[in-house]
Enzyme design. Structure first.
Site, mmCIF file in Angstrom:
data_model
loop_
_atom_site.group_PDB
_atom_site.id
_atom_site.type_symbol
_atom_site.label_atom_id
_atom_site.label_comp_id
_atom_site.label_asym_id
_atom_site.label_seq_id
_atom_site.Cartn_x
_atom_site.Cartn_y
_atom_site.Cartn_z
ATOM 1 N N GLU A 21 52.607 9.749 27.245
ATOM 2 C CA GLU A 21 53.304 8.472 27.126
ATOM 3 C C GLU A 21 52.750 7.389 28.047
ATOM 4 O O GLU A 21 53.007 6.216 27.823
ATOM 5 C CB GLU A 21 54.799 8.670 27.416
ATOM 6 N N ASP A 225 62.786 13.553 16.799
ATOM 7 C CA ASP A 225 63.292 14.701 16.038
ATOM 8 C C ASP A 225 64.795 14.513 15.777
ATOM 9 O O ASP A 225 65.427 13.629 16.338
ATOM 10 C CB ASP A 225 63.058 16.000 16.828
HETATM 11 N N1 ADE Z 1 63.874 14.779 23.755
HETATM 12 C C1 ADE Z 1 63.326 14.687 22.521
HETATM 13 N N2 ADE Z 1 64.001 15.418 21.628
HETATM 14 C C2 ADE Z 1 65.015 15.983 22.305
HETATM 15 C C3 ADE Z 1 66.047 16.878 21.945
HETATM 16 N N3 ADE Z 1 66.145 17.314 20.696
HETATM 17 N N4 ADE Z 1 66.913 17.285 22.910
HETATM 18 C C4 ADE Z 1 66.785 16.847 24.181
HETATM 19 N N5 ADE Z 1 65.814 16.030 24.582
HETATM 20 C C5 ADE Z 1 64.934 15.587 23.656
#
Ligand code: ADE
Length: 259
Positions: A21, A225
């Site tokens: 990043e 996600d």
């Molecule tokens: N960062 C990116 N995706 C995440 C997730 N599913 N749970 C916690 N932190 C995250």
């Protein structure tokens, strides 16, 4: 949101959880100097007239708190800007969208029945606030980058991750020491915090340290996600292909935003 607007020359820290990043941003910094404290590399540099410090926080609330405390105590920063990725909690939020945090809750804090659930003992409110001025600037920068996505990210990547029409949201972010990759856990978080947009692992800890020191704080997360069973697979692929690029573009737009 709280407002602690400060003049342009104040020292800004740019913090990310992962190397991908910030690698792009670091490459474009001039006169970089590196100092290692508590196992972290703090890069100081000047970028377009801004005195900046760039550092990776590591993952989780404790790592984030150590990083923020060091930034304030050792580097005298006045503003902390965090960039990273998050999992979607709210159905209105899709992979590829950007979320600006207005307030942050530690979803794994529970000192009940001594204190209300989610309240960090010693504080008046469950949620920690972001700085209004920084957040608005971050929102403008994010909107600008998303509106020009095809110019900066290849069409193959835009198609693969369905980034077309990606949006900027602002609102509540949940933080906890847990990577959420289970639909039941996700549903539980949704039920407990109906207005939460995404879940991640550092934001509320950074916001807490910034509140204690009176330092301005803002955070942006690219949604990587859906916090369900596929979260880990989506997350890794997304991080490399999209999030690193988004972060660099948005931070650059933020630094160039002089409004
Ligand atoms: N960062 C990116 N995706 C995440 C997730 N599913 N749970 C916690 N932190 C995250």
């Amino acid at each position: 949101m709280i407002n602690t607007a400060r003049p342009e020359h104040t020292r800004l820290a740019i913090v990310a959880a992962l190397q991908e990043e910030v690698s792009h941003i670091l490459e474009h910094m001039h006169s970089r100097k590196c100092e290692t404290i508590a196992g972290r590399n703090f890069w100081t540099a000047t970028y377009q007239g801004h005195a900046v410090v760039i550092v990776l926080s590591g993952i989780g609330k404790v790592a984030a708190a150590i990083t923020a405390t060091t930034l304030v105590e050792r580097f005298g920063v006045h503003e902390i800007l965090f960039t990273g990725v998050a999992g979607a909690i709210n159905d209105e939020v899709s992979v590829g969208d950007v979320v600006i945090g207005t307030n942050f809750i530690q979803h794994d804090m529970d000192a009940s029945p001594l204190f209300p659930r989610y309240l960090v003992p010693g504080y008046a409110e469950i949620a920690f606030q972001a700085d209004t001025h920084m957040s608005q600037r971050l929102k403008r920068s994010s909107a600008k980058v998303l509106s020009q996505l095809e110019r900066t990210i290849s069409i193959e990547i835009v198609d693969q991750f369905k980034l077309q029409g990606a949006q900027v949201h602002e609102g509540l972010i949940l933080s906890g020491d847990q990577f959420v990759s289970d639909e039941w856990v996700r549903q539980g978080l949704r039920q407990a915090h109906s207005n939460a947009l995404v879940v991640e692992m550092e934001g509320a800890a950074l916001a807490q340290v910034c509140k204690d020191y009176g330092v301005a704080f803002a955070l942006m997360r690219t949604v990587s996600d859906g916090a369900g069973e596929h979260a880990a697979i989506d997350f890794t692929a997304f991080l490399h292909a999209v999030a690193s690029r988004y972060s660099a573009l948005i931070v650059e737009a933020y630094l160039n935003d002089v409004q």
